[in-house]
Design a protein around this motif. Structure first.
Motif, PDB file in Angstrom:
ATOM      1  N   TYR A   1      20.746  21.454  24.922  1.00 31.11           N
ATOM      2  CA  TYR A   1      20.069  22.734  24.692  1.00 31.11           C
ATOM      3  C   TYR A   1      20.939  23.851  25.258  1.00 31.11           C
ATOM      4  O   TYR A   1      21.823  23.608  26.078  1.00 31.11           O
ATOM      5  CB  TYR A   1      18.667  22.764  25.306  1.00 31.11           C
ATOM      6  CG  TYR A   1      18.610  22.643  26.804  1.00 31.11           C
ATOM      7  CD1 TYR A   1      18.526  23.770  27.608  1.00 31.11           C
ATOM      8  CD2 TYR A   1      18.642  21.398  27.428  1.00 31.11           C
ATOM      9  CE1 TYR A   1      18.474  23.668  28.986  1.00 31.11           C
ATOM     10  CE2 TYR A   1      18.583  21.281  28.797  1.00 31.11           C
ATOM     11  CZ  TYR A   1      18.493  22.424  29.574  1.00 31.11           C
ATOM     12  OH  TYR A   1      18.438  22.301  30.936  1.00 31.11           O
ATOM     13  N   ALA A   2      20.697  25.084  24.803  1.00 35.24           N
ATOM     14  CA  ALA A   2      21.521  26.217  25.213  1.00 35.24           C
ATOM     15  C   ALA A   2      20.824  27.119  26.228  1.00 35.24           C
ATOM     16  O   ALA A   2      21.469  27.699  27.084  1.00 35.24           O
ATOM     17  CB  ALA A   2      21.920  27.042  23.989  1.00 35.24           C
TER      18      ALA A   2
ATOM     19  N   TYR B   1      14.353  19.844  18.483  1.00 38.45           N
ATOM     20  CA  TYR B   1      14.848  18.978  19.550  1.00 38.45           C
ATOM     21  C   TYR B   1      16.312  18.578  19.383  1.00 38.45           C
ATOM     22  O   TYR B   1      17.039  18.469  20.353  1.00 38.45           O
ATOM     23  CB  TYR B   1      13.955  17.728  19.632  1.00 38.45           C
ATOM     24  CG  TYR B   1      14.221  16.889  20.846  1.00 38.45           C
ATOM     25  CD1 TYR B   1      13.775  17.295  22.096  1.00 38.45           C
ATOM     26  CD2 TYR B   1      14.921  15.702  20.745  1.00 38.45           C
ATOM     27  CE1 TYR B   1      14.014  16.530  23.225  1.00 38.45           C
ATOM     28  CE2 TYR B   1      15.169  14.923  21.870  1.00 38.45           C
ATOM     29  CZ  TYR B   1      14.711  15.345  23.105  1.00 38.45           C
ATOM     30  OH  TYR B   1      14.966  14.590  24.213  1.00 38.45           O
ATOM     31  N   ASP B   2      16.747  18.383  18.162  1.00 40.73           N
ATOM     32  CA  ASP B   2      18.114  17.903  17.936  1.00 40.73           C
ATOM     33  C   ASP B   2      19.130  19.026  17.716  1.00 40.73           C
ATOM     34  O   ASP B   2      20.290  18.777  17.421  1.00 40.73           O
ATOM     35  CB  ASP B   2      18.157  16.931  16.765  1.00 40.73           C
ATOM     36  CG  ASP B   2      17.673  17.549  15.461  1.00 40.73           C
ATOM     37  OD1 ASP B   2      17.123  18.661  15.484  1.00 40.73           O
ATOM     38  OD2 ASP B   2      17.855  16.914  14.421  1.00 40.73           O
ATOM     39  N   ASN B   3      18.720  20.272  17.911  1.00 40.25           N
ATOM     40  CA  ASN B   3      19.611  21.412  17.755  1.00 40.25           C
ATOM     41  C   ASN B   3      20.327  21.669  19.083  1.00 40.25           C
ATOM     42  O   ASN B   3      19.675  21.976  20.088  1.00 40.25           O
ATOM     43  CB  ASN B   3      18.802  22.645  17.340  1.00 40.25           C
ATOM     44  CG  ASN B   3      19.673  23.858  17.088  1.00 40.25           C
ATOM     45  OD1 ASN B   3      20.850  23.887  17.427  1.00 40.25           O
ATOM     46  ND2 ASN B   3      19.068  24.878  16.501  1.00 40.25           N
ATOM     47  N   PRO B   4      21.662  21.591  19.143  1.00 40.21           N
ATOM     48  CA  PRO B   4      22.362  21.846  20.399  1.00 40.21           C
ATOM     49  C   PRO B   4      22.217  23.288  20.895  1.00 40.21           C
ATOM     50  O   PRO B   4      22.474  23.571  22.053  1.00 40.21           O
ATOM     51  CB  PRO B   4      23.820  21.506  20.092  1.00 40.21           C
ATOM     52  CG  PRO B   4      23.933  21.463  18.623  1.00 40.21           C
ATOM     53  CD  PRO B   4      22.572  21.206  18.063  1.00 40.21           C
ATOM     54  N   GLU B   5      21.781  24.196  20.031  1.00 43.83           N
ATOM     55  CA  GLU B   5      21.517  25.581  20.426  1.00 43.83           C
ATOM     56  C   GLU B   5      20.046  25.785  20.800  1.00 43.83           C
ATOM     57  O   GLU B   5      19.581  26.920  20.931  1.00 43.83           O
ATOM     58  CB  GLU B   5      21.900  26.528  19.287  1.00 43.83           C
ATOM     59  CG  GLU B   5      23.383  26.518  18.964  1.00 43.83           C
ATOM     60  CD  GLU B   5      24.224  26.959  20.154  1.00 43.83           C
ATOM     61  OE1 GLU B   5      23.893  27.981  20.786  1.00 43.83           O
ATOM     62  OE2 GLU B   5      25.212  26.252  20.470  1.00 43.83           O
TER      63      GLU B   5
END
Length: 114
Positions: free
Chosen positions: A10-11, A45-49
């Motif tokens: 997460y960002a 949930y699967d978004n790195p941002e």
């Protein structure tokens, strides 16, 4: 112990204060739920941002709320309402431009050691 949990990337992590002095009208939980809807892909949930959300019973300020803090920048927003939340999501969380007129505190940037 090898059964440690895993954390998806997460960002940012956002917290709302729900303390009775900061948020006497109980608006923060509603804003927290609105944030989930407004984030869209930034809440997946699967978004790195991804932007993680949280509620805190006290952020230690105790007035001027609802308060919202965004990490890792350490940007603290005051008097967050629905319109302010929309601006924070669009301008800060999506476009990377904090909403200056709503900020009352910001952590100092750490300078790398030379």
């Amino acid at each position: 112990m090898n059964d440690a949990p895993e954390m998806a990337p997460y960002a940012r992590h956002v917290f709302f204060c729900t303390g009775e002095y900061c948020d006497p009208e109980g608006k923060a939980p509603r804003l927290y739920h609105q944030l989930a809807r407004q984030l869209g892909e930034l809440g997946q949930y699967d978004n790195p941002e991804r932007v993680k959300r949280g509620l805190s019973p006290c952020l230690g300020v105790c007035y001027g709320g609802p308060l919202m803090v965004v990490y890792p920048e350490g940007i603290w927003y005051h008097h967050v309402d629905e319109a302010a939340l929309r601006r924070i999501v669009d301008e800060h969380l999506r476009d990377g431009q904090p909403v200056e007129e709503l900020i009352f505190h910001q952590l100092e940037e750490q300078q790398p050691e030379q």
